[in-house]
Write a protein that holds these residues in place. Structure first.
Motif: not given
Length: 488
Positions: A384-402
């Motif tokens: 029952g914690l998800l209702e009032e907990t904002l979960v943010c999944f992050i990393t600092e950048m992406g990777r090159t498409p090539r």
């Protein structure tokens, strides 16, 4: 010689007594930190959907096309070998490397159109996601990136809202490692808003080690439980004898009690004791370092800490063990410039110089992330914690498409993916669109400043107002950010 009043002498004795017990925690007096927490509001603003925030920060730059934004139509020579898979939500696909997380797609809102700092650097990207301000902001730029003067988002949140768990600081880095150790700071808010870093090593500690503990909670040398109890009793005697201003004396006594609770309370200590969880829960998260980091993050949220950031980088001592890459590699993060899909020596510059990392590709690391993140979402929901907990999944950048010539993907800031869940976030959606190769945003571009603004608004913080610097100057909460509207 200046004559001091008896009450002044008692106050000085009280201060020295407490410092003798708590010195070294957070680099400042723990009662002072807890007192600073109390100066903020301790009630949720009207209309707030989030009570707490849990940030999962995976360091190194996760490949967007190998996680949340698969690109099966990219050029064959640069395409990920991992095909998209259907999720629990019809029409939404993730990479097949996220097979367990895909079953929680109904809880997740994935932002595929996130961007990062134009510098496309690790520390720059980390800084902007931690602070919601440009790394080179003229107003807050320090001598280097470690001395950027805008506070962490977690520091601003505790300044604005305080915490509902007064025995623990309101902003915790769990356990704190590498890049966050460099950039995380309270800026102009001062040391009372500093993040509490549970770890003591820059490159991280191994939470999978059964002997791991929060060392900053260790009593000073020679301070056992009996002596601590004696000092507590003495402190109470001093309080009774020397409180000249009743309200202030009572307030300070309360903060001292909280400090002792942090050091001695079984309930507070239990928040850090992973073995109190059921064997099934521990196994579900995973008994490796990542699994235990995620589990500790949940425990701190459950204890009532306002803002928790889980910082994941595998400890150096794990390198070379079965399933953890080549023996001469270091930095077990997602910075795969070489052999992103190959588990072995890659022959590139990093591998040849034994620098950074090699031989541990996304496909070897991703099952651990997939397991731990899916366990976290499932566990928060069931409790029952998800209702009032904002979960943010992050990393600092992406990777090159090539792919580069070493069959790796380099730093990329023009497109990346992050994800949100809980606190009223409409799940089962994908926000924004990137091009065929995942290299550029073509619809609904967002920034780390928008990410910061979203957190504040979810907590009910009115960012139309202003923060105040020490000299009273008004400061905006983010560097021109706007809330990500699809998350509301």
């Amino acid at each position: 010689m200046l004559n001091r009043s008896p009450s002044s002498a008692i106050t000085t004795s009280r201060r020295r007594l407490l410092q003798g017990v708590t010195a070294g925690v957070l680099g400042c007096s723990l009662p002072s930190l807890l007192a600073a927490e109390s100066q903020a509001k301790s009630v949720r603003p009207s209309g707030a959907r989030a009570r707490n925030v849990l940030v999962i920060y995976e360091e190194g730059g996760i490949s967007q096309m190998d996680s949340w934004d698969p690109k099966p139509d990219a050029l064959l020579d640069h395409r990920s070998p991992f095909a998209p898979i259907a999720t629990k939500v019809p029409g939404i696909h993730y990479s097949s490397l996220l097979s367990q997380v895909s079953q929680h797609a109904d809880k997740l809102a994935v932002v595929r159109s996130m961007t990062s700092t134009t510098a496309a650097g690790h520390i720059e990207g980390c800084l902007e996601f931690f602070k919601g301000y440009r790394f080179d902001s003229p107003a807050f730029r320090g001598a280097d990136l470690r001395t950027h003067r805008f506070p962490d988002i977690g520091s601003v949140v505790t300044e604005s809202l305080g915490t509902e768990c007064p025995q623990l600081p309101g902003y915790v880095l769990c356990p704190g490692a590498n890049l966050p150790n460099h950039v995380g700071n309270p800026g102009f808010l001062g040391s009372g808003r500093a993040p509490w870093k549970l770890g003591t090593k820059s490159l991280g500690e191994n939470l999978a080690d059964r002997a791991w503990r929060v060392r900053s909670l260790d009593p000073q040398p020679g301070m056992n439980a009996e002596r601590m109890s004696q000092r507590r009793n003495l402190l109470q005697s001093l309080d009774r004898a020397g409180t000249t201003v009743q309200s202030q004396g009572e307030s300070q006594a309360r903060f001292h009690e909280y400090a002792f609770d942090l050091l001695t309370s079984p309930e507070v200590q239990g928040a850090f004791q992973l073995e109190r969880e059921s064997p099934a829960t521990i196994e579900r998260y995973g008994t490796d370092h990542r699994g235990r980091c995620y589990l500790l993050g949940r425990k701190l949220i459950e204890a009532g800490v306002r803002f928790v950031t889980v910082t994941v980088i595998q400890p150096p001592e794990l390198v070379g063990r079965p399933g953890t890459g080549e023996s001469n590699g270091v930095f077990l993060n997602w910075d795969h410039h070489e052999g992103i899909y190959r588990n072995g020596p890659c022959g590139g510059p990093q591998g040849m110089s034994n620098q950074e990392r090699y031989g541990l590709p996304h496909a070897v690391m991703m099952p651990s992330l997939d397991r731990s993140l899916s366990a976290l979402l499932e566990d928060l929901h069931q409790r029952g914690l998800l209702e009032e907990t904002l979960v943010c999944f992050i990393t600092e950048m992406g990777r090159t498409p090539r792919l580069n010539k070493w069959q790796g993907r380099d730093h990329w800031s023009r497109a990346m993916s992050i994800a949100f869940a809980g606190a009223g976030v409409p799940g089962g959606q994908v926000i924004g669109v990137t091009d065929r190769e995942g290299g550029d945003v073509v619809e609904r571009r967002y920034t780390p400043y928008d990410y910061a603004e979203t957190i504040y608004r979810k907590l009910g913080i009115n960012t139309d107002q202003r923060l105040r610097m020490a000299d009273g100057r008004p400061v905006e909460f983010s560097d021109g950010g706007v809330p990500i509207r699809e998350l509301f």
